[in-house]
Design an enzyme around this catalytic site. Structure first.
Site, PDB file in Angstrom:
ATOM      1  N   ARG A 173       0.841  -1.207   0.000  1.00 58.13           N
ATOM      2  CA  ARG A 173       0.000   0.000   0.000  1.00 58.13           C
ATOM      3  C   ARG A 173       0.876   1.256   0.000  1.00 58.13           C
ATOM      4  O   ARG A 173       0.574   2.233  -0.671  1.00 58.13           O
ATOM      5  CB  ARG A 173      -0.918   0.016   1.234  1.00 58.13           C
ATOM      6  CG  ARG A 173      -1.982  -1.074   1.205  1.00 58.13           C
ATOM      7  CD  ARG A 173      -2.930  -0.878   2.384  1.00 58.13           C
ATOM      8  NE  ARG A 173      -3.974  -1.885   2.427  1.00 58.13           N
ATOM      9  CZ  ARG A 173      -5.103  -1.832   1.715  1.00 58.13           C
ATOM     10  NH1 ARG A 173      -5.304  -0.832   0.885  1.00 58.13           N
ATOM     11  NH2 ARG A 173      -6.012  -2.777   1.836  1.00 58.13           N
ATOM     12  N   SER A 194     -11.784   0.704   4.761  1.00 59.07           N
ATOM     13  CA  SER A 194     -12.765  -0.056   3.983  1.00 59.07           C
ATOM     14  C   SER A 194     -12.190  -1.412   3.590  1.00 59.07           C
ATOM     15  O   SER A 194     -12.875  -2.224   2.976  1.00 59.07           O
ATOM     16  CB  SER A 194     -13.176   0.722   2.727  1.00 59.07           C
ATOM     17  OG  SER A 194     -12.077   0.877   1.871  1.00 59.07           O
ATOM     18  N   LYS A 279      18.039 -10.358  15.659  1.00 58.57           N
ATOM     19  CA  LYS A 279      19.433  -9.890  15.644  1.00 58.57           C
ATOM     20  C   LYS A 279      20.429 -11.030  15.394  1.00 58.57           C
ATOM     21  O   LYS A 279      21.519 -10.803  14.891  1.00 58.57           O
ATOM     22  CB  LYS A 279      19.763  -9.165  16.947  1.00 58.57           C
ATOM     23  CG  LYS A 279      19.066  -7.823  17.054  1.00 58.57           C
ATOM     24  CD  LYS A 279      19.509  -7.042  18.271  1.00 58.57           C
ATOM     25  CE  LYS A 279      18.782  -5.702  18.304  1.00 58.57           C
ATOM     26  NZ  LYS A 279      19.262  -4.804  19.340  1.00 58.57           N
ATOM     27  N   ASP A 315      24.537  -0.766  17.568  1.00 55.01           N
ATOM     28  CA  ASP A 315      24.161  -0.684  18.994  1.00 55.01           C
ATOM     29  C   ASP A 315      25.413  -0.549  19.832  1.00 55.01           C
ATOM     30  O   ASP A 315      25.523   0.258  20.734  1.00 55.01           O
ATOM     31  CB  ASP A 315      23.512  -2.009  19.440  1.00 55.01           C
ATOM     32  CG  ASP A 315      22.025  -2.055  19.151  1.00 55.01           C
ATOM     33  OD1 ASP A 315      21.435  -0.996  18.910  1.00 55.01           O
ATOM     34  OD2 ASP A 315      21.473  -3.166  19.162  1.00 55.01           O
ATOM     35  N   TYR A 431      16.113   3.167  27.738  1.00 54.61           N
ATOM     36  CA  TYR A 431      15.853   4.518  27.223  1.00 54.61           C
ATOM     37  C   TYR A 431      14.429   4.980  27.476  1.00 54.61           C
ATOM     38  O   TYR A 431      14.041   6.084  27.084  1.00 54.61           O
ATOM     39  CB  TYR A 431      16.179   4.611  25.723  1.00 54.61           C
ATOM     40  CG  TYR A 431      15.391   3.682  24.840  1.00 54.61           C
ATOM     41  CD1 TYR A 431      15.908   2.454  24.481  1.00 54.61           C
ATOM     42  CD2 TYR A 431      14.134   4.051  24.371  1.00 54.61           C
ATOM     43  CE1 TYR A 431      15.191   1.596  23.676  1.00 54.61           C
ATOM     44  CE2 TYR A 431      13.405   3.195  23.568  1.00 54.61           C
ATOM     45  CZ  TYR A 431      13.939   1.969  23.221  1.00 54.61           C
ATOM     46  OH  TYR A 431      13.230   1.109  22.432  1.00 54.61           O
ATOM     47  N   GLY A 452      20.406   5.646  27.909  1.00 49.23           N
ATOM     48  CA  GLY A 452      20.040   4.756  26.806  1.00 49.23           C
ATOM     49  C   GLY A 452      19.439   5.543  25.652  1.00 49.23           C
ATOM     50  O   GLY A 452      19.523   5.143  24.495  1.00 49.23           O
ATOM     51  N   GLN A 459      22.743   4.985  17.778  1.00 50.48           N
ATOM     52  CA  GLN A 459      22.747   3.774  16.938  1.00 50.48           C
ATOM     53  C   GLN A 459      21.978   4.022  15.632  1.00 50.48           C
ATOM     54  O   GLN A 459      22.374   3.558  14.566  1.00 50.48           O
ATOM     55  CB  GLN A 459      22.266   2.513  17.684  1.00 50.48           C
ATOM     56  CG  GLN A 459      20.847   2.532  18.240  1.00 50.48           C
ATOM     57  CD  GLN A 459      19.772   2.239  17.205  1.00 50.48           C
ATOM     58  OE1 GLN A 459      20.038   1.589  16.203  1.00 50.48           O
ATOM     59  NE2 GLN A 459      18.566   2.728  17.425  1.00 50.48           N
ATOM     60  N   GLN A 463      23.486   4.189  11.741  1.00 57.12           N
ATOM     61  CA  GLN A 463      22.880   3.484  10.597  1.00 57.12           C
ATOM     62  C   GLN A 463      22.706   4.445   9.435  1.00 57.12           C
ATOM     63  O   GLN A 463      23.050   4.139   8.282  1.00 57.12           O
ATOM     64  CB  GLN A 463      21.505   2.911  10.992  1.00 57.12           C
ATOM     65  CG  GLN A 463      21.611   1.805  12.014  1.00 57.12           C
ATOM     66  CD  GLN A 463      20.272   1.192  12.369  1.00 57.12           C
ATOM     67  OE1 GLN A 463      19.239   1.871  12.378  1.00 57.12           O
ATOM     68  NE2 GLN A 463      20.282  -0.077  12.694  1.00 57.12           N
TER      69      GLN A 463
HETATM   70  P1  NAP Z   1      17.328  -9.392  26.813  1.00 55.23           P
HETATM   71  O1  NAP Z   1      18.194 -10.064  25.856  1.00 55.23           O
HETATM   72  O2  NAP Z   1      15.950  -9.893  27.068  1.00 55.23           O
HETATM   73  O3  NAP Z   1      18.091  -9.388  28.244  1.00 55.23           O
HETATM   74  C1  NAP Z   1      17.484  -8.897  29.420  1.00 55.23           C
HETATM   75  C2  NAP Z   1      18.513  -8.789  30.536  1.00 55.23           C
HETATM   76  O4  NAP Z   1      17.874  -8.181  31.665  1.00 55.23           O
HETATM   77  C3  NAP Z   1      19.050 -10.150  31.009  1.00 55.23           C
HETATM   78  O5  NAP Z   1      20.366  -9.974  31.467  1.00 55.23           O
HETATM   79  C4  NAP Z   1      18.085 -10.434  32.167  1.00 55.23           C
HETATM   80  O6  NAP Z   1      18.631 -11.332  33.135  1.00 55.23           O
HETATM   81  C5  NAP Z   1      17.973  -9.071  32.798  1.00 55.23           C
HETATM   82  N1  NAP Z   1      16.790  -8.912  33.611  1.00 55.23           N
HETATM   83  C6  NAP Z   1      15.496  -8.901  33.195  1.00 55.23           C
HETATM   84  N2  NAP Z   1      14.682  -8.717  34.258  1.00 55.23           N
HETATM   85  C7  NAP Z   1      15.468  -8.632  35.351  1.00 55.23           C
HETATM   86  C8  NAP Z   1      15.205  -8.435  36.737  1.00 55.23           C
HETATM   87  N3  NAP Z   1      13.970  -8.303  37.220  1.00 55.23           N
HETATM   88  N4  NAP Z   1      16.264  -8.378  37.586  1.00 55.23           N
HETATM   89  C9  NAP Z   1      17.528  -8.504  37.133  1.00 55.23           C
HETATM   90  N5  NAP Z   1      17.845  -8.700  35.843  1.00 55.23           N
HETATM   91  C10 NAP Z   1      16.815  -8.752  34.963  1.00 55.23           C
HETATM   92  O7  NAP Z   1      17.145  -7.840  26.473  1.00 55.23           O
HETATM   93  P2  NAP Z   1      18.227  -6.873  25.782  1.00 55.23           P
HETATM   94  O8  NAP Z   1      17.945  -6.740  24.344  1.00 55.23           O
HETATM   95  O9  NAP Z   1      19.582  -7.264  26.244  1.00 55.23           O
HETATM   96  O10 NAP Z   1      17.797  -5.466  26.435  1.00 55.23           O
HETATM   97  C11 NAP Z   1      18.143  -5.131  27.761  1.00 55.23           C
HETATM   98  C12 NAP Z   1      17.810  -3.652  27.996  1.00 55.23           C
HETATM   99  O11 NAP Z   1      18.604  -2.860  27.131  1.00 55.23           O
HETATM  100  C13 NAP Z   1      16.357  -3.300  27.688  1.00 55.23           C
HETATM  101  O12 NAP Z   1      15.897  -2.363  28.637  1.00 55.23           O
HETATM  102  C14 NAP Z   1      16.425  -2.641  26.322  1.00 55.23           C
HETATM  103  O13 NAP Z   1      15.398  -1.699  26.129  1.00 55.23           O
HETATM  104  C15 NAP Z   1      17.768  -1.956  26.411  1.00 55.23           C
HETATM  105  N6  NAP Z   1      18.346  -1.691  25.073  1.00 55.23           N
HETATM  106  C16 NAP Z   1      18.561  -0.405  24.760  1.00 55.23           C
HETATM  107  C17 NAP Z   1      19.094  -0.078  23.533  1.00 55.23           C
HETATM  108  C18 NAP Z   1      19.324   1.364  23.211  1.00 55.23           C
HETATM  109  O14 NAP Z   1      19.549   1.704  22.044  1.00 55.23           O
HETATM  110  N7  NAP Z   1      19.303   2.220  24.203  1.00 55.23           N
HETATM  111  C19 NAP Z   1      19.425  -1.083  22.608  1.00 55.23           C
HETATM  112  C20 NAP Z   1      19.212  -2.421  22.972  1.00 55.23           C
HETATM  113  C21 NAP Z   1      18.667  -2.704  24.222  1.00 55.23           C
HETATM  114  P3  NAP Z   1      18.428 -12.938  32.931  1.00 55.23           P
HETATM  115  O15 NAP Z   1      19.533 -13.357  32.024  1.00 55.23           O
HETATM  116  O16 NAP Z   1      18.551 -13.466  34.307  1.00 55.23           O
HETATM  117  O17 NAP Z   1      17.072 -13.131  32.349  1.00 55.23           O
END
Ligand code: NAP
Length: 490
Positions: A173, A194, A279, A315, A431, A452, A459, A463
């Site tokens: 579209r 529609s 990713k 990133d 963030y 963040g 990031q 890009q």
């Molecule tokens: P992910 O792969 O799901 O990893 C999540 C991480 O957070 C794991 O280490 C997890 O631990 C931990 N975690 C989750 N809940 C928790 C809690 N209650 N207590 C302690 N640790 C906890 O996610 P991700 O992609 O790495 O993203 C992580 C954060 O980075 C997010 O907030 C995301 O928005 C941010 N981020 C920001 C950007 C940016 O451009 N600013 C880019 C990418 C990501 P476990 O291993 O024990 O589950």
């Protein structure tokens, strides 16, 4: 051309909607089958503020017209006589209206189940029915259905209105005019669609800039699942507009990466952003990836270089450059020899860990699931500690790469405030909100903070620079992200 569909139930409402359609689009499609009273064709069409297509769709083709076929066709004939610029007649009824007098005939085909393999054959049948304009609207069950539809539209004679319906068909579209389609349908407002997957006219015009598309308009996008929340389309489309770049950026909800790569190649896309959960899964589709991506096993950017797909990870560079700038502001030269504690060992944590080690930092990793911290530390030849012990850690750089502190749990922090010392650099990958509890406490204790938000904008800017080989309008990108977050109350 943007064609606004009007689904009013009364003649008065249709008249009003036509005026709004003329402002929002270039042409209107008046769906006579939505009327709950007899159409007042003479009155409404006499005052039309823009060209009008009259459609009286039967139930069998997804419309609402009931009653006899002869009466339905007669209404179209009257519409043509009363000044409709086009009348839409379905392919299987085209013989019942071989001539529409002064109006041009759009001969249409609808398929709400699929985008059939024999699209060229259907187009040939429409042509044989003497159409002035051919219309094909089919349901997309895969992203590559968009490619088949757009390939059909390109250079077709007679002109073709070719769109795919449904969530997976939205790309067709937005892009059909770019490929030479006669027009694209849009709704007057969200909720007034529609057909499934229609985009509001305002969004088509101002956000995607459809009226400006040419065969040279470069196509970019972001893939993920879910993807509706992504701020990337707003960031990039605003950046393109600000710099007058002839490009458009779409969001693709992707469940099958192979299907998306097929679309990417067939549409001649120039690049895309990649977010969760692709990713890692997109890596095997690249012709080339940079060294860091190979080692981390994750990427967030596809660029086309000499016709080959190249994967990289902005990133990581964005996170590191924010930390390095903060160190530089404090008089330090870089990460070499600095001690850093990383909390989190998920996707973001893993990438940042590789980057920190690569820059020569002495890294310690802590994570809620200890085994993940241990495995990552072993891979990188660094240290891991239990999450409970981080309060005793002393060093230069603290990084949060967990989701702790993220909306809606904004009252949480991944690290106790007492461990933060003046002069430390504290980076929080979260963030949303822009200032987390961790960053507030760090600033209050004299640490240098990196948000963040800063990483997110950087990031995207990286890009942009990779794709266009020119400086990104970082202030525009930051404004868009800031506005979106503020609008969401964060
Ligand atoms: P992910 O792969 O799901 O990893 C999540 C991480 O957070 C794991 O280490 C997890 O631990 C931990 N975690 C989750 N809940 C928790 C809690 N209650 N207590 C302690 N640790 C906890 O996610 P991700 O992609 O790495 O993203 C992580 C954060 O980075 C997010 O907030 C995301 O928005 C941010 N981020 C920001 C950007 C940016 O451009 N600013 C880019 C990418 C990501 P476990 O291993 O024990 O589950």
């Amino acid at each position: 051309m943007i064609c606004v569909s009007i689904t009013a139930e009364t003649n008065a409402a249709a008249q009003e909607a036509l005026r709004a359609a003329a402002d929002a689009g270039d042409i209107a499609e008046w769906r006579l089958d939505y009327l709950e009273e007899p159409p007042d064709l003479e009155r409404v069409l006499a005052r039309k503020p823009c060209p009008v297509i009259c459609t009286n769709r039967p139930v069998r083709e997804g419309g609402r017209a009931v009653g006899s076929e002869a009466r339905r066709i007669e209404t179209l004939r009257q519409a043509a006589a009363c000044g409709a610029d086009y009348v839409d007649i379905e392919l299987d009824s085209a013989h019942l209206l071989p001539d529409a007098g002064p109006a041009r005939r759009i001969v249409s085909y609808h398929n709400f189940a699929e985008t059939p393999e024999n699209l060229p054959e259907v187009l040939a049948r429409i042509k044989a029915a003497g159409a002035d304009i051919a219309k094909l609207a089919t349901y997309a069950n895969s992203l590559s259905d968009n490619a088949r539809m757009l390939e059909l539209v390109r250079g077709a004679d007679p002109p073709v209105i070719g769109v795919c319906m449904g969530e997976l068909g939205q790309a067709s579209r937005i892009l059909t005019c770019r490929f030479g389609g006669f027009l694209t349908f849009a709704s007057l407002a969200p909720g007034a669609e529609s057909a499934p997957g229609q985009v509001p006219a305002e969004e088509m015009r101002r956000f995607y800039r459809v009226p400006e598309h040419t065969p040279h308009t470069a196509i970019y996008g972001v893939i993920g699942d879910p993807i509706g929340h992504s701020m990337s389309p707003a960031i990039f489309n605003e950046a393109f507009k600000a710099l007058g770049i002839d490009a458009v950026y779409l969001a693709f909800r992707v469940t099958d990466v192979a299907d998306f790569i097929d679309l990417f190649k067939r549409l001649g896309m120039r690049g895309c952003s990649v977010t969760i959960p692709h990713k890692q899964t997109i890596l095997p589709f690249m012709d080339e990836v940079d060294d860091l991506v190979r080692r981390i096993g994750a990427m967030n950017t596809v660029a086309v270089r000499d016709g080959r797909l190249f994967g990289t990870n902005t990133d990581l560079l964005a996170a590191l450059s924010g930390i390095e700038e903060a160190l530089a502001r404090g008089g330090s030269e870089g990460l070499e020899g600095k001690s850093a504690l990383l909390i989190g060992a998920g996707g973001a944590g893993r990438a940042i860990a590789f980057g920190l080690v690569d820059r020569g930092a002495r890294l310690t990793i802590a994570n809620r699931t200890r085994a993940k911290a241990d495995a990552l530390a072993e891979e990188l030849g660094c240290e891991s500690i239990p999450l409970e012990d981080i309060r005793n850690w002393r060093g230069d750089v603290l990084v949060n790469a967990t989701s702790v502190g993220m909306h809606p749990r904004e009252d949480a922090s991944p690290a106790p405030a007492e461990m933060i010392r003046p002069g430390m650099v504290v980076f929080d990958a979260v963030y949303n909100p822009m200032e987390t509890k961790l960053l507030r406490e760090a600033a209050a204790r004299g640490a240098a903070t990196v948000s963040g938000f800063d990483m997110f904008v950087k990031q995207a800017a990286a890009q942009f620079e990779l794709w266009f080989d020119r400086p990104a309008p970082a202030e525009v990108m930051a404004r868009v992200v800031g506005e979106r977050l503020r609008r969401a109350g964060r």
